[in-house]
Design a protein around this motif. Structure first.
Motif, PDB file in Angstrom:
ATOM      1  N   LYS A  38       0.839  -1.214   0.000  1.00  0.00           N
ATOM      2  CA  LYS A  38       0.000   0.000   0.000  1.00  0.00           C
ATOM      3  C   LYS A  38       0.874   1.264   0.000  1.00  0.00           C
ATOM      4  N   ASN A  39       1.830   1.291  -0.952  1.00  0.00           N
ATOM      5  CA  ASN A  39       2.826   2.367  -0.991  1.00  0.00           C
ATOM      6  C   ASN A  39       2.674   3.297  -2.190  1.00  0.00           C
ATOM      7  N   TRP A  40       1.577   3.223  -2.929  1.00  0.00           N
ATOM      8  CA  TRP A  40       1.439   4.055  -4.126  1.00  0.00           C
ATOM      9  C   TRP A  40       1.404   5.545  -3.789  1.00  0.00           C
ATOM     10  N   ILE A  41       0.803   5.891  -2.651  1.00  0.00           N
ATOM     11  CA  ILE A  41       0.759   7.305  -2.239  1.00  0.00           C
ATOM     12  C   ILE A  41       2.171   7.815  -1.962  1.00  0.00           C
ATOM     13  N   GLU A  42       3.001   6.952  -1.340  1.00  0.00           N
ATOM     14  CA  GLU A  42       4.386   7.336  -1.061  1.00  0.00           C
ATOM     15  C   GLU A  42       5.174   7.549  -2.361  1.00  0.00           C
ATOM     16  N   VAL A  43       4.864   6.750  -3.376  1.00  0.00           N
ATOM     17  CA  VAL A  43       5.524   6.913  -4.678  1.00  0.00           C
ATOM     18  C   VAL A  43       5.211   8.297  -5.237  1.00  0.00           C
ATOM     19  N   TRP A  44       3.936   8.679  -5.179  1.00  0.00           N
ATOM     20  CA  TRP A  44       3.528   9.978  -5.699  1.00  0.00           C
ATOM     21  C   TRP A  44       4.196  11.118  -4.926  1.00  0.00           C
ATOM     22  N   HIS A  45       4.204  11.009  -3.597  1.00  0.00           N
ATOM     23  CA  HIS A  45       4.837  12.036  -2.770  1.00  0.00           C
ATOM     24  C   HIS A  45       6.332  12.149  -3.083  1.00  0.00           C
ATOM     25  N   THR A  46       6.961  11.020  -3.337  1.00  0.00           N
ATOM     26  CA  THR A  46       8.398  11.010  -3.671  1.00  0.00           C
ATOM     27  C   THR A  46       8.654  11.719  -4.996  1.00  0.00           C
ATOM     28  N   VAL A  47       7.787  11.450  -5.976  1.00  0.00           N
ATOM     29  CA  VAL A  47       7.924  12.102  -7.283  1.00  0.00           C
ATOM     30  C   VAL A  47       7.809  13.617  -7.130  1.00  0.00           C
ATOM     31  N   ALA A 104      13.966   1.175  -1.347  1.00  0.00           N
ATOM     32  CA  ALA A 104      14.245   0.265  -2.464  1.00  0.00           C
ATOM     33  C   ALA A 104      13.083   0.151  -3.445  1.00  0.00           C
ATOM     34  N   THR A 105      11.874  -0.074  -2.940  1.00  0.00           N
ATOM     35  CA  THR A 105      10.724  -0.269  -3.827  1.00  0.00           C
ATOM     36  C   THR A 105      10.398   1.013  -4.596  1.00  0.00           C
ATOM     37  N   ILE A 106      10.514   2.157  -3.926  1.00  0.00           N
ATOM     38  CA  ILE A 106      10.213   3.434  -4.575  1.00  0.00           C
ATOM     39  C   ILE A 106      11.208   3.710  -5.702  1.00  0.00           C
ATOM     40  N   SER A 107      12.480   3.508  -5.400  1.00  0.00           N
ATOM     41  CA  SER A 107      13.541   3.750  -6.382  1.00  0.00           C
ATOM     42  C   SER A 107      13.342   2.905  -7.628  1.00  0.00           C
ATOM     43  N   LEU A 108      13.114   1.613  -7.423  1.00  0.00           N
ATOM     44  CA  LEU A 108      12.956   0.699  -8.555  1.00  0.00           C
ATOM     45  C   LEU A 108      11.691   1.013  -9.349  1.00  0.00           C
ATOM     46  N   THR A 109      10.622   1.399  -8.664  1.00  0.00           N
ATOM     47  CA  THR A 109       9.375   1.763  -9.343  1.00  0.00           C
ATOM     48  C   THR A 109       9.587   2.944 -10.282  1.00  0.00           C
ATOM     49  N   LEU A 110      10.236   3.979  -9.777  1.00  0.00           N
ATOM     50  CA  LEU A 110      10.463   5.182 -10.582  1.00  0.00           C
ATOM     51  C   LEU A 110      11.353   4.881 -11.793  1.00  0.00           C
ATOM     52  N   GLU A 111      12.357   4.022 -11.597  1.00  0.00           N
ATOM     53  CA  GLU A 111      13.258   3.671 -12.698  1.00  0.00           C
ATOM     54  C   GLU A 111      12.530   2.888 -13.787  1.00  0.00           C
ATOM     55  N   THR A 112      11.720   1.907 -13.387  1.00  0.00           N
ATOM     56  CA  THR A 112      11.006   1.090 -14.378  1.00  0.00           C
ATOM     57  C   THR A 112       9.896   1.882 -15.058  1.00  0.00           C
ATOM     58  N   VAL A 113       9.216   2.759 -14.317  1.00  0.00           N
ATOM     59  CA  VAL A 113       8.174   3.608 -14.910  1.00  0.00           C
ATOM     60  C   VAL A 113       8.780   4.507 -15.989  1.00  0.00           C
ATOM     61  N   THR A 114       9.999   4.967 -15.751  1.00  0.00           N
ATOM     62  CA  THR A 114      10.670   5.870 -16.700  1.00  0.00           C
ATOM     63  C   THR A 114      10.883   5.213 -18.062  1.00  0.00           C
ATOM     64  N   VAL A 115      11.325   3.962 -18.069  1.00  0.00           N
ATOM     65  CA  VAL A 115      11.694   3.314 -19.340  1.00  0.00           C
ATOM     66  C   VAL A 115      10.623   2.382 -19.909  1.00  0.00           C
ATOM     67  N   THR A 116       9.578   2.079 -19.133  1.00  0.00           N
ATOM     68  CA  THR A 116       8.532   1.170 -19.626  1.00  0.00           C
ATOM     69  C   THR A 116       7.828   1.679 -20.884  1.00  0.00           C
TER      70      THR A 116
END
Length: 297
Positions: free
Chosen positions: A56-65, A176-188
């Motif tokens: 349940k970390n999607w909100i944290e991903v958005w805040h990080t961005v 770790a999960t946030i970093s990898l998410t942002l990297e994969t979202v960038t190149v997907t």
């Protein structure tokens, strides 16, 4: 102390997995390397999305961005995504073209490339042992260049891409999960566009290859998450020592499992590289002992 132990354990696990993955990519040799990379990126995003949903970390991903954009650091994440993608492609391409020993060579070179990067960008002092180690590695690369008739560009680029990837991860520490998410979202998006244009279809080589392509996402995410944890909780030098597990296992897999030729030319090159590594290790241990004595006085 607990964080350091976690970092070292995670580092060991990540590098052992990476060392063994050469055999996995060899199984996908029927698939073009660029297609394998694209599938790897897409299924990595699927895998990390499942992890984030469970956490349940999607909100944290958005805040990080938002934070990264406000701090003008989002560019570093984009750069790290392209660096790791370059590294992935080169490794897949080399392993599937019977160049696994050359791939392992790049990871032997990388720790000493880290030293050069630390001197140039982090302004660390270069000790006598590190100078000797770098000279020995340079000699090894020169011999390889003379033997093959060309500069081992892929080997050096592969080492450099992961070296700078690790440096960026140090400069922009993220979970770790946030970093990898942002990297994969960038190149997907780029990976998806490529797959739509590619003549290759994921299920055209049978159910076994299809399942392996899906598994590539899981086998990519796990060691990268472990590396992110290690990189955050372990100092640069310690992580450089642990990383020797990766190329050593790769080399053993290349010779004894993939049955690549390991002639005397390669023995000479690796002899210089290994000599440089030994000088580097003994020099670093000596400096550590001196520092330990100084702090206990």
């Amino acid at each position: 102390m607990e964080n350091r132990r976690l970092g070292i354990t995670s580092g060991f696990a990540a590098y052992v997995m990476w060392g063994l993955l050469g055999v996995f990519w060899e199984l996908l040799s029927v698939v073009p390397a660029m297609d394998t990379l694209a599938y790897r990126i897409v299924w990595s995003l699927v895998t990390i999305s499942v992890v984030l949903t469970i956490q349940k970390n999607w909100i944290e991903v958005w805040h990080t961005v938002v934070t990264l954009i406000n701090n003008h650091k989002i560019g570093w994440i984009i750069l790290s995504a392209f660096l790791i993608s370059i590294n992935w492609y080169l490794y897949i391409n080399m392993v599937t073209h019977q160049q696994a020993t050359e791939a392992s060579l790049s990871y032997y070179i990388m720790p000493l490339m880290n030293v050069a990067v630390a001197v140039i960008f982090l302004h660390e002092k270069l000790s006598r042992s590190k100078i000797i180690a770098l000279i020995l590695v340079i000699i090894g690369v020169i011999i390889l260049t003379v033997q093959t008739g060309s500069l081992p560009f892929n080997t050096l680029l592969m080492a450099a891409s992961f070296c700078f990837y690790g440096l960026i991860k140090k400069q922009v520490p993220l979970p770790a999960t946030i970093s990898l998410t942002l990297e994969t979202v960038t190149v997907t998006p780029i990976a998806l566009i490529y797959l739509l244009l590619s003549p290759h279809v994921m299920n055209q080589d049978g159910i076994k290859i299809t399942l392996l392509l899906i598994m590539s996402g899981i086998l990519t995410v796990i060691p990268l998450l472990l590396f992110a944890v290690a990189n955050k909780n372990t100092d640069f030098i310690t992580l450089s020592f642990i990383q020797y597990l990766n190329p050593t296992i790769q080399l053993l897999m290349a010779v004894f499992v993939l049955h690549e030729a390991f002639n005397w030319h390669k023995v000479i090159v690796f002899a210089f590289i290994w000599s440089g590594i030994l000088v580097f290790i003994f020099g670093s241990l000596s400096n550590y002992q001196k520092l330990k004595k100084t702090t206990t006085l």
